[in-house]
Design a protein around this motif. Structure first.
Motif, short mmCIF file in Angstrom:
data_model
loop_
_atom_site.label_atom_id
_atom_site.label_comp_id
_atom_site.label_asym_id
_atom_site.label_seq_id
_atom_site.Cartn_x
_atom_site.Cartn_y
_atom_site.Cartn_z
N GLN A 68 0.87 -1.12 0.23
CA GLN A 68 -0.02 0.09 -0.07
C GLN A 68 0.84 1.12 0.11
OE1 GLN A 68 -2.28 -0.15 3.61
NE2 GLN A 68 -0.81 0.10 4.91
N ASN A 69 0.32 2.28 -0.56
CA ASN A 69 0.77 3.38 -0.77
C ASN A 69 2.35 3.71 -1.57
OD1 ASN A 69 -1.05 4.66 0.97
ND2 ASN A 69 -0.09 4.12 2.82
N ILE A 70 2.61 2.54 -2.14
CA ILE A 70 3.81 2.37 -3.06
C ILE A 70 3.28 1.95 -4.47
CG2 ILE A 70 5.34 2.04 -1.05
CD1 ILE A 70 5.60 -0.93 -2.29
N ASN A 71 4.25 2.01 -5.48
CA ASN A 71 3.99 1.54 -6.87
C ASN A 71 4.53 0.13 -6.96
OD1 ASN A 71 4.37 0.81 -9.40
ND2 ASN A 71 4.19 2.97 -10.06
N VAL A 72 3.54 -0.75 -6.93
CA VAL A 72 3.80 -2.15 -6.86
C VAL A 72 4.56 -2.46 -8.12
CG1 VAL A 72 1.75 -3.28 -8.16
CG2 VAL A 72 2.84 -4.70 -6.40
N ILE A 73 4.44 -2.12 -9.30
CA ILE A 73 5.36 -2.32 -10.52
C ILE A 73 6.67 -2.04 -10.04
CG2 ILE A 73 5.55 -2.11 -13.06
CD1 ILE A 73 3.09 -3.52 -12.28
N LYS A 74 6.99 -0.75 -9.62
CA LYS A 74 8.10 -0.15 -9.45
C LYS A 74 8.97 -1.06 -8.32
CE LYS A 74 10.55 4.01 -8.76
NZ LYS A 74 10.31 5.64 -8.28
N PHE A 75 8.21 -1.51 -7.51
CA PHE A 75 8.74 -2.35 -6.35
C PHE A 75 9.36 -3.52 -6.94
CE2 PHE A 75 7.54 -6.27 -3.63
CZ PHE A 75 8.71 -6.02 -2.78
N VAL A 76 8.68 -4.42 -7.73
CA VAL A 76 9.10 -5.96 -8.17
C VAL A 76 10.19 -5.42 -9.31
CG1 VAL A 76 7.28 -6.83 -7.68
CG2 VAL A 76 7.44 -5.95 -9.81
N ASN A 77 10.21 -4.39 -10.07
CA ASN A 77 11.21 -3.95 -11.05
C ASN A 77 12.56 -3.65 -10.37
OD1 ASN A 77 9.58 -4.59 -13.16
ND2 ASN A 77 9.13 -2.67 -13.39
N ASN A 78 12.45 -3.18 -9.14
CA ASN A 78 13.92 -2.70 -8.27
C ASN A 78 14.33 -4.25 -7.45
OD1 ASN A 78 14.61 0.25 -8.44
ND2 ASN A 78 12.21 0.13 -8.63
N LEU A 79 13.69 -5.13 -7.67
CA LEU A 79 14.41 -6.28 -6.69
C LEU A 79 15.69 -6.51 -7.47
CD1 LEU A 79 10.96 -8.16 -5.97
CD2 LEU A 79 12.61 -7.21 -4.34
N LYS A 80 16.73 -7.12 -6.73
CA LYS A 80 17.92 -7.39 -7.47
C LYS A 80 18.01 -8.98 -7.07
CE LYS A 80 18.69 -3.07 -8.19
NZ LYS A 80 18.33 -2.53 -9.45
N LEU A 81 17.99 -9.31 -5.95
CA LEU A 81 18.14 -11.06 -5.64
C LEU A 81 16.97 -11.78 -6.02
CD1 LEU A 81 20.30 -10.97 -2.34
CD2 LEU A 81 21.14 -11.86 -4.62
N PHE A 82 15.99 -11.25 -5.65
CA PHE A 82 14.65 -11.90 -6.03
C PHE A 82 14.47 -11.59 -7.71
CE2 PHE A 82 13.72 -11.41 -1.58
CZ PHE A 82 12.70 -12.46 -1.35
N GLN A 83 14.43 -12.92 -8.20
CA GLN A 83 14.04 -12.70 -9.60
C GLN A 83 12.72 -12.84 -10.11
OE1 GLN A 83 17.04 -15.35 -12.16
NE2 GLN A 83 17.79 -16.19 -10.14
N LEU A 84 12.48 -12.02 -10.96
CA LEU A 84 10.91 -11.56 -11.34
C LEU A 84 10.63 -12.97 -12.16
CD1 LEU A 84 8.64 -9.74 -10.82
CD2 LEU A 84 9.12 -8.76 -13.02
N ALA A 85 9.79 -13.96 -11.75
CA ALA A 85 9.65 -15.25 -12.42
C ALA A 85 8.70 -15.92 -11.88
CB ALA A 85 10.79 -16.10 -12.87
N VAL A 86 7.79 -16.81 -12.67
CA VAL A 86 6.65 -17.84 -11.99
C VAL A 86 7.49 -18.95 -11.60
CG1 VAL A 86 4.92 -16.78 -13.39
CG2 VAL A 86 6.38 -18.54 -14.33
N SER A 87 6.81 -19.81 -10.87
CA SER A 87 7.09 -20.98 -10.57
C SER A 87 7.68 -20.78 -8.94
CB SER A 87 8.21 -21.66 -11.39
OG SER A 87 8.57 -22.99 -10.95
N LEU A 88 8.28 -21.87 -8.41
CA LEU A 88 8.53 -21.81 -6.92
C LEU A 88 9.31 -23.05 -6.63
CD1 LEU A 88 6.27 -23.93 -5.21
CD2 LEU A 88 4.98 -22.07 -6.44
N GLY A 89 9.79 -23.21 -5.48
CA GLY A 89 10.39 -24.35 -4.91
C GLY A 89 11.75 -24.69 -5.27
N ALA A 90 12.68 -23.65 -5.82
CA ALA A 90 13.81 -24.01 -6.11
C ALA A 90 14.96 -23.06 -5.01
CB ALA A 90 14.36 -23.57 -7.43
N VAL A 91 16.14 -23.29 -5.32
CA VAL A 91 17.15 -22.75 -4.49
C VAL A 91 17.09 -21.20 -4.48
CG1 VAL A 91 18.52 -24.82 -4.48
CG2 VAL A 91 19.10 -23.15 -6.10
#
Length: 380
Positions: free
Chosen positions: A303-326
């Motif tokens: 809330q009170n932030i731009n969610v698109i900008k948030f995920v686009n600024n992640l560095k370690l977290f990769q923007l991708a579907v799926s789950l469960g890997a290292v």
């Protein structure tokens, strides 16, 4: 009998290895020679049986305390094989928040063969009971849903099913046999997208089915052999290898998830967190009674932030579907995994445009938290 972690490493030998190799061999042969024309052979053609695949299938059946396991070329191939045991005119009650690919398979494929489906909130026992018809044959659901992390009691569904002579089919991808064993809770069939935690490294697509009874095993084997969506020997070996470190990986992922939840709970820009490990929620109470732990996937609304900008600024977290890997992954369900739904349909499902789902990996938790913090701050 050996304990769970020992079974992860060793499995059940197929007794075909004469070399002393500590890992089961990868048999790529498509056909096997008969000693003579009248021989009763164990393997004849690789679609019908393969020693490498059989090792994996036996191993997962043991982990789930089932009668027999079956390995498929994808999670969807596994689900297709399970649904193929039903006949035209049969009816199946399904969870209203099952995986989108599963929903598509049911409604755009199996409905053409005159199999009926009724979607309900499987947390609501009354709704499940109301949905049952004279031609109902099974209840299909996910104990923890994606992306809102709703938790359904396997025991409660199994009790309803037993009263009505129905099968219970559980997609337990999120929890794995390490955190929950649905067959021990009353389920009849358990399914895994082995692509996720069982493989654990984002490098193989696979599906697993484990059955509780020989009668169901015979039906699943017929479907596996007849339809032919088998897992290759090479991919069977990758899943086998991934399973050996399942608990080690999940222990780190669970610890990281707990630390990240604590961090998010302190942020004013986080409106709501969906995670069954949070004490005081209905999801927590059910999961605590039926699971060893609460999984390594969570979602939250900003809330009170731009969610698109948030995920686009992640560095370690990769923007991708799926789950469960290292590796840790982030996704926007409204834009990615559930993008085919309209705004109205997303709202009906409870999926906000500001919802973010995280699949937590095995990196250092402090580094993951720093990444989330800088991305949140950059999105203000």
């Amino acid at each position: 009998m050996s304990k769970f972690n020992t079974n992860l490493v060793h499995g059940i030998p197929c007794k075909e290895n004469k070399t002393g190799a500590v890992n089961p061999p990868i048999y790529t042969s498509t056909t096997y020679a008969y000693p003579n024309a009248e021989s009763a052979v164990r393997w004849d053609y690789a679609r019908s049986g393969n020693p490498t695949r059989e090792f994996l299938e036996n191993q997962v059946a043991r982990l789930e305390n089932g009668d027999r396991g079956f390995a498929f070329s994808s999670g969807m191939a596994a689900i297709h094989a399970v649904l193929s045991i039903f006949s035209p005119g049969d009816h199946v009650v399904i969870g209203d928040q099952i995986y989108g690919g599963t929903f598509r398979l049911f409604n755009q494929f199996f409905k053409r063969w005159n199999i009926e489906f009724t979607a309900v909130d499987t947390r609501d026992s009354a709704a499940v009971k109301t949905a049952i018809k004279p031609n109902t044959k099974a209840i299909y659901f996910e104990p923890i849903t994606n992306p809102l992390l709703h938790v359904t009691s396997v025991r409660a569904i199994a009790e309803i099913a037993q009263q009505n002579n129905l099968l219970v089919i559980v997609d337990n991808t999120f929890l794995t046999p390490y955190l929950q064993q649905p067959l021990n809770l009353g389920a009849d069939i358990v399914i895994h997208s082995a692509t996720k935690y069982l493989g654990g490294h984002s490098d193989v697509i696979a599906g697993i089915v484990v059955t509780k009874s020989k009668k169901l095993s015979d039906k699943l084997y017929f479907s596996q052999n007849a339809i032919g969506g088998i897992l290759s020997p090479e991919d069977s070996n990758l899943i086998r290898r991934g399973i050996q470190t399942l608990s080690v990986r999940l222990d780190r992922q669970l610890l990281n998830t707990q630390k990240i939840v604590v961090f998010l709970q302190k942020r004013n820009d986080i409106k709501k967190i969906n995670y069954p490990g949070i004490v005081g929620t209905p999801e927590h109470d059910v999961a605590k009674n039926e699971c060893k732990d609460f999984g390594a996937v969570l979602s939250f609304e900003v809330q009170n932030i731009n969610v698109i900008k948030f995920v686009n600024n992640l560095k370690l977290f990769q923007l991708a579907v799926s789950l469960g890997a290292v590796e840790s992954l982030a996704e926007l369900p409204a834009k990615m995994s559930h993008a085919e739904l309209s705004a109205k349909e997303l709202l009906a499902c409870g999926i906000s445009p500001n919802l973010v789902r995280l699949a937590i990996g095995i990196e250092d938790a402090d580094d993951l938290i720093v990444d989330l913090e800088q991305a949140l701050n950059a999105a203000k």
